[in-house]
Structures are given as structure tokens and as C-alpha cells.
Design a protein around this motif. Structure first.
Motif, PDB file in Angstrom:
ATOM      1  N   PRO A   1     -30.599  48.929  75.249  1.00 45.17           N
ATOM      2  CA  PRO A   1     -29.593  49.821  75.848  1.00 45.17           C
ATOM      3  C   PRO A   1     -29.959  51.297  75.736  1.00 45.17           C
ATOM      4  O   PRO A   1     -29.716  52.069  76.667  1.00 45.17           O
ATOM      5  CB  PRO A   1     -28.327  49.489  75.057  1.00 45.17           C
TER       6      PRO A   1
ATOM      7  N   ARG B   1     -18.021  57.592  80.887  1.00 47.29           N
ATOM      8  CA  ARG B   1     -17.762  56.713  79.752  1.00 47.29           C
ATOM      9  C   ARG B   1     -16.438  57.002  79.047  1.00 47.29           C
ATOM     10  O   ARG B   1     -15.880  56.120  78.393  1.00 47.29           O
ATOM     11  CB  ARG B   1     -18.897  56.851  78.739  1.00 47.29           C
TER      12      ARG B   1
ATOM     13  N   ASP C   1     -23.944  51.696  74.528  1.00 44.64           N
ATOM     14  CA  ASP C   1     -23.874  50.285  74.183  1.00 44.64           C
ATOM     15  C   ASP C   1     -24.475  50.069  72.801  1.00 44.64           C
ATOM     16  O   ASP C   1     -25.288  50.854  72.323  1.00 44.64           O
ATOM     17  CB  ASP C   1     -24.638  49.454  75.216  1.00 44.64           C
ATOM     18  N   HIS C   2     -24.084  48.973  72.162  1.00 48.89           N
ATOM     19  CA  HIS C   2     -24.499  48.715  70.782  1.00 48.89           C
ATOM     20  C   HIS C   2     -26.016  48.661  70.667  1.00 48.89           C
ATOM     21  O   HIS C   2     -26.709  48.118  71.507  1.00 48.89           O
ATOM     22  CB  HIS C   2     -23.918  47.394  70.292  1.00 48.89           C
TER      23      HIS C   2
END
Length: 390
Positions: free
Chosen positions: A12, A91, A379-380
Motif C-alpha cells: 500500500p 481520505r 492503508d495498513h
């Protein structure tokens, strides 16, 4: 064998880098930008260039390459910040643009913009750089997306100082008020949203009236913390018109609990906490060059907590229609930006940049902002994403 450690191409954070750094003109610049962000995310402790380089490579030349990318490579940081602001806006749906100040202690006076000033937190004078940051902010997050560096004294006027620090000729020795306005303009261009209110709790030595007039000319909604010594002319309402009445007075003497017209609300205290307090609100004018012709109609807002006999902080706004408690919540967003500044200093190298040039400072601030934005909104990812490159 030399091992280069970076986030895999399908991770990511790699996708984030591809988007935010797409405008960098050379492939090696985009590669080192990605490596710098990954190293900021993964390197514990002090974020010196040497330590960051050691995180992404065991090559003895990696430090020189990363140092060259930050300090010497002639890439323009503006398009990167523009894309970062757009990515963050998608976001987080920001509620405001918060502008805050960072005072960065320096060991010597050779770094661009370094000068001696009184540091309230330390209680004495120290050598510092002063940066101004524009944050996109919600009640949960504050992400820095643009920066300006104060250039006082010889940094603004002496050709030798400016040449040594590689300060471009088109960059003026701007007053702090002008830097605040420039940040507001830049963020509006980047996001395409000039309706986003500008909120700032800046030091009392900044001319809040000049900032207010500048934002008013731009038709920008704002909420600015002001000192109790700010001169205003109280306004009275007659129908929907505001009429100037009385002499010029100080804000601190205008808004007091003994006066009528206040309302009981729950006053924000820090982030996500509240307790009862009292909001005081008045319509005012800012005096113009001719005191008989005041400029504009504004609103003074102040909150007194239960243990306070009078407000300890005052706010000036041209948002005269929203409820007082709505404005109180907007003012509370400055605490969120303050928390982010603390996190930037403790975990992302805000005060760790050791370079001396103007472009180097802006390059580092851009990479640091990107890393922080990804850590909060991306994102993680974790250390498992860091794999040796083939």
C-alpha cells in the motif's frame, strides 16, 4: 552483497508513493522519495539522513544518495504537496484549514532561517528556525500538507546569506502574516476549496488584524485567536445592520461575564473531551486608519470555563451566522493540529533535519508530511512490508 530494503512494489505504501510523487521528473527521484518516506515510517529514534539511509540500504553510498536527494536535487516540492493535499482531502473530508507555528531549536546559526528569539516553553532566548504549517483537519485527524519558513534579518536581506542557503530570488523576506495568508492561498488552490474556513491560534506577536483583513479580502471564512489587547469598536445591531457605537476598546475589556448577552454551553477542552463553560459573543468592527470609519463587521467569541471569572482566550471571526457552540468546536480543532506537531517532532523528524539550505528544509518537510499523512490515513502496513529488493 549489498541489500536494499524497501516496501514491495505491491505494498500500500508503494501505491501511495506512486501517486504522491508522480510529478517528480526523474525515476531516481521518485525511487529515493519512496525510500525516504519508508525510512521515516520505519526508523526509530532520531531521523538523521544517515540513520534513514541505514534503514533502506546497507550500501556505504546510500547515505550520499539520500543526502543528495534531500539537499541538492533540484526537484520542486510544490506539485508533491499539491498531490498530497488532494490525496488527504479525499481520505478525510476536512472541516478546516488550521495554520500553526513550529519553533525548531538549532545548535548553531548556519541553518537557513536560524535566528535568536525568546522561546516561551524554555523561558529563555535560543537559536531557532520558525516554520508555519497548513493542516487539513477533522475532529479526529490533522495532517500537514504545506509549509513556509520564516526568513528574518539577514536571511531576507543579505545576498551572501541567501546565496549560501540557496534561497530563490523570488522568495521574499515575508512577514509572518504574509506567510499565513500565502499558506491559505496555496491550500485553496491545491484542494480547489476556497470555502474551507481558516482557523489559527498563533502567537500574540503576529498581527491578527492584518491576517483578518487579508482573509476578508480573499472572501475566506476564518476564526483567529487574538490577544486581549486587540483594539476593536463594538457594534450594535439594528435589524440586520451592524452600527458602530462607542470608542475603540480592547477585546479583553469588551467581553466579560458581567455583561449581558452570553449563553451557557459545553466548552471544548482538549481533543474529544468537554465540560460546562460559558461562551461570550459580541459583534465588533476593526478600527481602520480613520477611527470614525471602522473596517468590516466581525464577531468576538470567548469561552470562560467554570473556574474562570473571565475568558482567557478570545477569537475573531467573520463567520457571524453560525451558532456560538459551532464556532467553539471549530476553535477546538487547533488542539488537534497541536497534537500532530508533537507527533511530528517525536516520531517523524520535525526537528531532526541537519541540512542548512532552503530547498533541503522544504524537501525534508515535504517527505515528513507525506510519511505522517500515510501513517494516519493510509492503508495498513507494517515492518513485514519491508523486504529486500532483488
Amino acid at each position: 552483497m549489498v541489500t536494499h530494503v524497501t516496501a514491495g512494489p505491491r505494498s500500500p505504501v508503494a501505491a501511495f508513493s506512486q501517486r504522491v510523487f508522480a510529478e517528480l521528473p526523474r525515476a531516481d527521484q521518485r525511487r529515493w522519495a519512496h525510500a525516504y518516506v519508508v525510512s521515516l515510517l520505519a526508523t526509530p529514534g532520531k531521523k538523521s539522513v544517515r540513520r534513514l539511509a541505514a534503514t533502506v540500504s546497507d550500501s556505504p553510498t546510500a547515505f550520499l544518495s539520500l543526502h543528495q536527494f534531500i539537499n541538492s536535487s533540484p526537484w520542486d516540492w510544490s506539485p508533491v504537496r499539491t498531490e498530497l493535499a488532494r490525496w488527504a482531502t479525499r481520505r478525510m473530508s476536512p472541516q478546516a484549514c488550521v495554520i500553526d507555528r513550529a519553533v525548531l531549536r538549532k545548535r548553531g546559526s548556519h541553518s537557513c532561517g536560524a535566528h535568536s528569539r525568546f522561546v516561551a516553553s524554555a523561558g529563555h532566548r535560543a537559536i531557532c528556525q520558525v516554520g508555519f504549517a497548513a493542516f487539513l483537519v477533522t475532529a479526529e485527524e490533522a495532517v500537514p500538507v504545506d509549509w513556509r519558513l520564516l526568513l528574518p534579518g539577514l536571511w531576507g536581506s543579505d545576498p551572501a546569506h541567501r546565496l549560501r542557503a540557496r534561497i530563490p530570488d523570488h522568495v521574499p523576506a515575508a512577514l509572518p502574516e504574509h506567510l499565513v495568508l500565502d499558506l491559505a492561498d496555496s491550500l485553496a488552490r491545491a484542494t480547489g476549496d476556497s470555502a474551507l474556513p481558516v482557523v489559527a491560534d498563533l502567537p500574540d506577536d503576529i498581527d491578527a488584524a492584518a491576517v483578518a483583513h487579508g482573509l476578508d479580502r480573499r472572501r475566506r471564512g476564518f476564526l483567529l485567536a487574538v490577544p486581549g489587547t486587540l483594539p476593536v469598536t463594538e457594534a450594535a445591531t439594528a435589524g440586520h445592520a451592524a452600527l458602530p457605537v462607542g470608542p475603540v476598546v480592547r477585546v479583553g475589556s469588551l467581553v466579560a461575564p458581567a455583561q449581558a448577552g452570553h449563553m451557557h454551553v459545553s466548552a471544548a477542552v482538549g481533543a474529544g473531551r468537554s465540560r460546562p463553560g460559558t461562551v461570550f459573543s459580541r459583534l465588533v468592527h476593526l478600527p481602520g486608519p480613520d477611527a470614525r470609519l471602522p473596517r468590516g463587521t466581525y464577531r468576538i467569541l470567548a469561552v470562560a470555563l467554570p473556574h474562570e471569572r473571565a475568558p482567557s482566550r478570545w477569537w475573531l471571526t467573520n463567520l457571524t451566522r453560525p451558532r456560538a457552540d459551532t464556532l467553539r468546536d471549530l476553535a477546538g480543532l487547533t488542539a488537534r493540529a497541536g497534537h500532530s506537531l508533537e507527533a511530528l517532532e517525536s516520531g517523524f523528524g520535525l526537528a531532526d533535519f541537519g541540512g542548512r539550505s532552503y530547498p533541503g528544509w522544504h524537501h525534508h518537510m515535504t517527505m515528513m508530511s507525506a510519511a505522517y499523512a500515510y501513517s494516519r490515513l493510509g492503508d495498513h502496513w507494517d515492518q513485514a512490508d519491508l523486504t529486500p529488493a532483488p
